[in-house]
Design an enzyme around this catalytic site. Structure first.
Site, short mmCIF file in Angstrom:
data_model
loop_
_atom_site.label_atom_id
_atom_site.label_comp_id
_atom_site.label_asym_id
_atom_site.label_seq_id
_atom_site.Cartn_x
_atom_site.Cartn_y
_atom_site.Cartn_z
N TYR A 137 -7.48 -15.42 18.56
CA TYR A 137 -7.00 -15.63 17.17
C TYR A 137 -7.82 -14.99 16.01
CZ TYR A 137 -2.81 -18.50 16.52
OH TYR A 137 -1.28 -18.99 16.47
N ARG A 190 4.84 -1.28 20.00
CA ARG A 190 5.88 -1.82 19.32
C ARG A 190 5.39 -2.54 18.09
NH1 ARG A 190 11.08 -1.96 21.24
NH2 ARG A 190 12.54 -2.49 19.25
N GLU A 230 -6.98 -14.84 12.45
CA GLU A 230 -6.36 -14.71 11.18
C GLU A 230 -7.74 -14.63 9.87
OE1 GLU A 230 -4.85 -18.67 10.29
OE2 GLU A 230 -3.14 -18.26 11.87
N THR A 261 6.79 1.75 11.52
CA THR A 261 6.56 1.15 12.51
C THR A 261 6.00 2.30 13.44
OG1 THR A 261 8.74 2.18 13.20
CG2 THR A 261 8.66 -0.02 12.64
N ASP A 308 9.48 4.13 3.65
CA ASP A 308 9.60 3.70 4.94
C ASP A 308 9.94 4.88 5.91
OD1 ASP A 308 10.19 2.79 7.48
OD2 ASP A 308 11.38 0.91 6.61
N LYS A 367 8.05 4.75 17.32
CA LYS A 367 9.00 5.75 17.23
C LYS A 367 8.47 7.17 17.50
CE LYS A 367 12.19 2.96 14.45
NZ LYS A 367 11.65 1.96 13.73
N1 DSN Z 1 16.47 -0.27 14.72
C1 DSN Z 1 15.91 1.10 14.35
C2 DSN Z 1 16.71 2.37 14.79
O1 DSN Z 1 17.36 2.41 15.85
O2 DSN Z 1 16.67 3.11 14.12
C3 DSN Z 1 15.51 1.12 13.03
O3 DSN Z 1 14.58 0.01 12.72
#
Ligand code: DSN
Length: 411
Positions: free
Chosen positions: A50, A231, A52, A222, A196, A225
């Protein structure tokens, strides 16, 4: 006790997924295969701690090693993207957007993002999301004839609506986004600009897409990708927003940060800083272009007439098959895509007229133009004869052979 001995059911499911990933072609534009190093950090005992707070300002003792991990992750992310300030604690993309909107606006303020059916994201103001419930949301769209963003029309809408925040970034938009133009629009109406960049973070990191960092007040992304990390997510911002963003991430919307995932992000950033990462992204883009050329040769209409990113949207109406049926029949041959609305789609969102195809995962396996041409031919043969089971089985066997030659982790 080892997992396989204690819990054979879960072990079976993990092994099943491992087999599925090795033996199917993953064309889902938002997925990828991180390295074993990223997975090792993600699966490490750092998850026990932890922490925080922020490095050297924690609410728990014993944080000396996780402090190091977080400092390294932040320093690498700043170097990779040239950002003033980075918060690596957000657990995923939607919470990153939530902390960002709360930092810049109040409940009930107006936000303006790309409409979901036109390639935007749920968290950019869709009515069923927190972003559409807690903020007044207006959407811009792509043009009906070109299916691309028209910046003068977006400017007109912004002038009429005067949003507090303009959001740019997409999850199903195949063309480049001009962040400098969005900045001009935001400045004209006194709005904050949020980008984003989740889908294109790897392309930005490789310097092959305009970076939003100089233009946006805050950038969210994120990390799993095209960036090929764990993740998770992060927020990058100008110094003036640093305190506000940090407070909204913790204690605003999160408790303890996931230190194992932060370590995995640090590993991912180190990988993306290597020269080979640019080669990888170059190939991701070449592979997407190859799909475009092949689909066009086969007579398919592509949304926005093609791609200059890692993904493309195929309009299936001329083939008389819906996105849902295409997704199902391709899955039978171990080709994994997702159905996707096309702009102004006449079909319902669960049916759709299109499929979205992305190249980050197949490129990670080492596939190049010859393999992409082969895959495109298979997709066409299946979609042209969706009822021909023996054809589907034959292609499925060929897919499995191709996958064997390009292992993901079984090297
Ligand atoms: N769900 C994602 C996608 O497939 O593009 C975006 O967050």
């Amino acid at each position: 006790m080892e997992l396989k001995n204690f819990d054979p059911e879960i072990t079976d499911a993990i092994q099943g997924e491992a087999g599925r990933e090795e033996s199917t072609l993953n064309l889902i534009a938002s997925e990828n295969y991180p390295s074993k190093s990223v997975l090792a950090a993600q699966g490490s005992l750092l998850q026990n701690k932890y922490a925080e707070g922020y490095p050297h300002r924690r609410y728990y003792g014993g944080c000396e090693f996780v402090d190091k991990v977080e400092e390294i992750a932040v320093e690498r992310a700043k170097r990779l993207f040239g950002a003033d300030h980075v918060n690596v604690q957000p657990l995923s993309g939607v919470p990153a957007n939530m902390a960002t909107f709360f930092s810049l606006a109040n409940f009930g303020d107006k936000i303006m993002g790309l409409a979901l059916p036109h390639g935007g994201h749920l968290s950019h103001g869709y009515p069923v999301s927190f972003s559409g419930k807690w903020f007044k949301s207006v959407n811009y769209q792509v043009e009906r004839d070109t299916e691309v963003l028209d910046y003068s029309n977006i400017a007109k809408l912004a002038e009429a609506e005067k949003p507090k925040i303009i959001i740019c970034g997409a999850s199903a938009y195949s063309r480049k986004i001009q962040f400098d133009k969005f900045r001009e629009i935001a400045d004209k109406v006194g709005a904050y600009l949020v980008t984003d960049m989740a889908h294109i973070a790897g392309i930005v990191a490789a310097g092959l897409h305009q970076s939003p960092i100089p233009y946006a007040d805050v950038v969210t992304t994120t990390t799993h990708k095209s960036l090929r990390g764990p993740r998770s997510a992060m927020i990058l911002c100008k110094s003036k927003w640093a305190d506000n963003i940090d407070k909204w991430v913790f204690p605003g919307i999160h408790g303890g940060p996931h230190m194992h995932t932060i370590a995995a992000k640090a590993v991912c950033f180190k990988e993306a800083l290597q020269p080979e990462f640019k080669d990888y992204i170059n190939q991701v883009l070449l592979n997407a272009k190859t799909f475009e050329n092949e689909f066009k040769k086969l007579g398919y209409r592509l949304v926005a007439d093609g791609t200059d990113t890692h993904l493309l949207l195929v309009d299936l109406r001329s083939k008389k098959i819906t996105g849902r049926d295409a997704e199902d029949v391709l899955t039978k041959a171990s080709i994994i895509v997702n159905r996707n609305t096309i702009p102004y789609d006449p079909e319902k969102p669960l049916i759709t007229s299109g499929i979205r195809i992305g190249t980050p995962a197949t490129t990670t396996r080492g596939m190049k133009e010859p393999e992409i041409k082969k895959i495109c031919g298979w997709i066409d043969k299946i979609l042209t004869n969706p009822g021909d089971e023996s054809n589907i089985q034959k292609i499925g066997a060929e897919v499995k052979e191709l996958c064997k030659s390009f292992p993901v982790y079984n090297k």
